[in-house]
Design a protein around this motif. Structure first.
Motif, PDB file in Angstrom:
ATOM      1  N   ARG A 221       0.813  -1.220   0.000  1.00 45.17           N
ATOM      2  CA  ARG A 221       0.000   0.000   0.000  1.00 45.17           C
ATOM      3  C   ARG A 221       0.846   1.269   0.000  1.00 45.17           C
ATOM      4  O   ARG A 221       0.557   2.226  -0.724  1.00 45.17           O
ATOM      5  N   SER A 222       1.902   1.298   0.820  1.00 45.60           N
ATOM      6  CA  SER A 222       2.732   2.503   0.911  1.00 45.60           C
ATOM      7  C   SER A 222       3.431   2.829  -0.412  1.00 45.60           C
ATOM      8  O   SER A 222       3.303   3.949  -0.918  1.00 45.60           O
ATOM      9  N   THR A 225       0.799   3.938  -3.233  1.00 47.85           N
ATOM     10  CA  THR A 225       0.262   5.299  -3.184  1.00 47.85           C
ATOM     11  C   THR A 225       1.353   6.359  -3.070  1.00 47.85           C
ATOM     12  O   THR A 225       1.048   7.548  -3.065  1.00 47.85           O
ATOM     13  N   GLY A 226       2.618   5.930  -2.971  1.00 40.83           N
ATOM     14  CA  GLY A 226       3.693   6.893  -2.782  1.00 40.83           C
ATOM     15  C   GLY A 226       4.789   6.800  -3.813  1.00 40.83           C
ATOM     16  O   GLY A 226       4.621   7.176  -4.972  1.00 40.83           O
ATOM     17  N   ASP A 232      10.357  -0.227  -0.959  1.00 40.31           N
ATOM     18  CA  ASP A 232       9.703   0.419   0.184  1.00 40.31           C
ATOM     19  C   ASP A 232       8.605  -0.447   0.803  1.00 40.31           C
ATOM     20  O   ASP A 232       7.864   0.026   1.673  1.00 40.31           O
ATOM     21  N   ASP A 235       9.170  -0.706   4.508  1.00 38.07           N
ATOM     22  CA  ASP A 235       9.431   0.559   5.187  1.00 38.07           C
ATOM     23  C   ASP A 235       8.429   0.712   6.337  1.00 38.07           C
ATOM     24  O   ASP A 235       7.232   0.882   6.121  1.00 38.07           O
ATOM     25  N   GLY A 238       6.430   3.979   6.427  1.00 34.67           N
ATOM     26  CA  GLY A 238       5.362   3.967   5.433  1.00 34.67           C
ATOM     27  C   GLY A 238       4.208   3.082   5.853  1.00 34.67           C
ATOM     28  O   GLY A 238       3.039   3.425   5.645  1.00 34.67           O
ATOM     29  N   LEU A 239       4.523   1.938   6.483  1.00 35.64           N
ATOM     30  CA  LEU A 239       3.471   1.036   6.955  1.00 35.64           C
ATOM     31  C   LEU A 239       2.644   1.695   8.050  1.00 35.64           C
ATOM     32  O   LEU A 239       1.413   1.565   8.079  1.00 35.64           O
ATOM     33  N   THR A 241       2.130   4.881   8.358  1.00 34.69           N
ATOM     34  CA  THR A 241       1.289   5.877   7.692  1.00 34.69           C
ATOM     35  C   THR A 241       0.063   5.219   7.068  1.00 34.69           C
ATOM     36  O   THR A 241      -1.051   5.752   7.127  1.00 34.69           O
ATOM     37  N   VAL A 242       0.256   4.040   6.473  1.00 28.79           N
ATOM     38  CA  VAL A 242      -0.862   3.313   5.866  1.00 28.79           C
ATOM     39  C   VAL A 242      -1.880   2.910   6.921  1.00 28.79           C
ATOM     40  O   VAL A 242      -3.100   3.017   6.707  1.00 28.79           O
ATOM     41  N   THR A 245      -4.602   5.360   7.761  1.00 26.37           N
ATOM     42  CA  THR A 245      -5.564   5.737   6.722  1.00 26.37           C
ATOM     43  C   THR A 245      -6.768   4.801   6.743  1.00 26.37           C
ATOM     44  O   THR A 245      -6.727   3.716   7.334  1.00 26.37           O
ATOM     45  N   GLY A 248      -5.999   1.390   5.067  1.00 30.28           N
ATOM     46  CA  GLY A 248      -5.170   0.565   5.941  1.00 30.28           C
ATOM     47  C   GLY A 248      -5.966  -0.042   7.076  1.00 30.28           C
ATOM     48  O   GLY A 248      -5.808  -1.224   7.413  1.00 30.28           O
TER      49      GLY A 248
END
Length: 689
Positions: A221-222, A225-226, A232, A235, A238-239, A241-242, A245, A248
């Protein structure tokens, strides 16, 4: 026995080769659709406006750049970047939320004192339906210039990461269909199938596929969308951050529900399959059906809460309708897969189970049709969008495949009717087997009775001889008893081995019985026809599921049309040929009257050639010291954009490369100076297309 087709005509698929050929063709179509849909996903949110607009030329540097979207989006710290002609950042940092009312707008401030030139705005966001969106455009300060910034050719969500994410999305739908449809088939159509290994493997593999696909989507997902970089995936920032959302959270919720699904499967194929008491099994069936329905609805809700149904018009009604739609699809297509496995791999399934599934499938089609019509109206909105957008075209393909699938289902129902009317029941088959075994046993008994009768008919002399022989044999046996003592131990060992041998023979007998039943059923022409029609249904269902998966990552037609209308709402009709104006002027000085004639060629957005002719009151060319011109689009608060023409000849002034940034009703203001102190400014509007 020769196969007899149903009354509507010949057998729908007469040879296994024909079925295999059909399956291969449809699988090829599936790969074609997947490859066609492997491009970056068009998502729900669309850019409907910006300030400055794409291609605009502004007189002075703006304080900020703003973007307007059709739906709510999620922005990161680096979602909007403004780059100067050399590629350096011209913005001050993270975007600001400028949403007001129903308008979704974000902006980023610019550094003060930006020099003239062409600037590039690159943006990337995640729409409310979980799909990434991105784009770029340019605007110029003062005048356009060369720029070293290359506009990105691909959109967000593309490349290898996008392809892997699309595969995981398809696998998730397929796993959900097998898990839910297989469970419904066992509980609602054929409860004895809970003990059938092939059906157990089908449902368990559906659970494993859905779980693995959900984990893959969470990790991908990270970068999806990034950054778009596969490295990554692991990462942790990033996980995190997902996980914050909505998509997520939906994926994590799905994993928790799958944990409950694992317990459901364990009970279904464990305690439930071994229950013999009818009352206890009935109560357990109700409990499993209730718990399974809650789990299945929850898993379906993770899609409804994070994708197309969660945004747009009537979201409160669209989400439960989407859940019902997914459950109907899973019940029908997953049950179809379970029926196919049962027909090919289990000899015990009878016509009663097939008829029950036929009724369940019919109900699922009714729910699927009702919810599908609503979703189509909500996502398409007009007949023009149905044929003029990619979403509408894919929807037409889906409807066509659904019609083919329903036609094949109707054929299967006809085969089912013949199966009910013409197939031997299991009791009849068992009676035939028992009759055969009884015939063999009676033959052995007759042989024994014949031997006894022969002995009774023998004469006295023969009987005495036989007795003497028997006594002699007894003496030999008595002498041999001592020698048989060592053999007794061996016989005891054989007695110990006997139970294992008996168990082995029982297993072999069970295999032979199952094989016999399978041969009887495989020889049945109606069952054969049903298997082939169900195989064709399953092949079409695979392609249908692929099209449905692509639809979930395609921008809805209604949104696409609304975005197009938003982009063209301020556009004026395209002018045909150069734009021409004629305006009289009077500076108030002697010989200060005349006419200004203006021509903009081609009179459209972009670069134009400007010609100005100054005529005196006598109609002859009039030589004046200075002419200036300014362009203003008041509806968009653009301008005035100054234009300073050069004198070409007496009464004729010209300028090249005059930029008209956007179409609209432009005000053209001309200042004519006839002496050191006498001048006049006149203006008139013109439509620029």
């Amino acid at each position: 026995m020769t196969a007899t087709a149903p009354r509507f005509g010949p057998s729908p698929i007469r040879r296994p080769l024909a079925a295999a050929s059909l399956l291969a063709t449809l699988i090829s179509l599936l790969f074609g659709l997947v490859l066609a849909g492997a491009s970056p996903a068009s998502a729900h949110a669309a850019l409907t406006g910006s300030d400055p607009q794409d291609g605009a030329v502004v007189a002075s540097a703006p304080k900020e750049v703003t973007l307007t979207f059709s739906e709510s989006v999620a922005m990161g710290d680096d979602s909007i970047r403004v780059l100067d002609p050399s590629g350096k950042r011209a913005d001050t940092g993270a975007p600001r939320d400028l949403n007001s009312g129903g308008t979704v707008r974000y902006g980023v401030k610019l550094h003060a004192g930006l020099p003239d030139g062409t600037y590039t705005v690159a943006w990337q966001a995640v729409s409310a339906d979980s799909h990434p969106v991105s784009g770029a455009f340019t605007f110029s300060i003062g005048a356009p210039s060369e720029t070293t910034v290359a506009l990105p050719s691909g959109g967000a969500g593309g490349g290898l990461v996008g392809t892997l994410y699309g595969i995981a999305r398809y696998a998730a739908y397929a796993g959900f269909v097998l898990l839910v449809g297989g469970s419904v088939f066992v509980l609602g159509c054929w409860q004895r199938g809970a003990a059938a290994r092939p059906l157990q493997r089908l449902v368990v593999r559906g659970w494993i596929t859905l779980t693995a696909a959900t984990l893959a989507m969470l990790l991908l997902r990270s970068p999806y969308t990034g950054s778009g970089k596969l490295g990554d995936v692991f990462d942790l920032d990033g996980l995190q951050t997902v996980l914050d959302t909505k998509p997520g959270a939906a994926l994590v919720s799905r994993l928790l529900l799958l944990g409950a699904g694992a317990l459901f499967i364990a009970v279904l194929f464990g305690a439930y399959a071994k229950r013999e008491d009818e009352k206890v099994k009935k109560d357990l069936t109700f409990g499993l059906a209730t718990g399974g329905a809650v789990i299945a609805a929850g898993i379906a809700g993770t899609w409804a809460l994070s994708e197309h149904a969660s945004t747009g018009i009537q979201a409160g009604l669209a989400m439960p309708m989407d859940v019902l739609h997914l459950l109907a699809v899973a019940t029908w297509l997953g049950g179809l897969a379970a029926l196919l496995v049962a027909l090919y791999r289990t000899p015990d399934i009878g016509s009663v189970a097939v008829r029950r599934f036929s009724r369940v499938a019919f109900g699922s089609v009714l729910v699927l049709t009702a919810t599908g019509i609503y979703q189509s109206w909500r996502q398409v909105g007009s007949w023009s969008a149905l044929t003029g957008t990619r979403y509408g075209q894919l929807l037409l393909i889906k409807v066509g495949l659904l019609a083919v699938l329903i036609g094949l289902a109707w054929i299967s129902r006809r085969w089912t009717g013949r199966l009910t009317d013409g197939t031997q029941t299991e009791a009849e088959t068992s009676e035939q087997v028992e009759t055969s075994e009884q015939g063999e046993n009676s033959g052995e008994a007759t042989s024994a009775e014949g031997a006894t009768s022969a002995q009774e008919q023998a004469g006295p002399e023969e009987t005495k001889a036989q007795v003497a022989g028997a006594q002699e044999s007894e003496a030999q046996v008595a002498g041999a008893q001592e020698s048989e003592a060592p053999v007794a131990g061996a016989r005891e060992s054989e007695a110990q081995v006997a139970p294992e041998r008996a168990a082995q023979l029982a297993r072999q007998q069970a295999v032979l019985t199952a094989t016999k039943k399978k041969r009887v059923r495989d020889a049945d022409p109606e069952r054969s026809g049903l298997r082939r029609s169900v195989l064709a249904e399953a092949a079409v269902a695979v392609v249908l599921l692929a099209v449905a998966t692509i639809l979930t990552s395609t921008e809805p037609a209604r949104t696409e049309e609304e975005a197009a209308r938003g982009n063209t709402a301020v556009s004026a009709p395209v002018s045909e040929g150069p734009a021409e104006l004629s305006m009289p002027f009077d500076t108030g000085a002697p010989n200060g009257k005349g006419t200004v004639r203006i021509e903009l060629d081609p009179g459209r957005t972009g670069a134009n050639e400007l010609h100005i002719w100054i005529d005196g009151s006598d109609g002859k060319p009039m030589d004046v010291p200075e002419v200036k011109l300014a362009l203003t689009l008041e509806s968009k608060d653009i301008g005035p954009l100054p234009v300073v023409p050069d004198r070409l000849t007496e009464g004729h002034w010209t300028a090249s490369g005059v930029q008209i940034p956007i179409a609209g009703d432009w005000k053209v203001a001309v200042t004519v100076r006839t002496s050191d102190i006498d001048q006049a400014t006149i203006d008139k509007n013109v439509e620029i297309g």
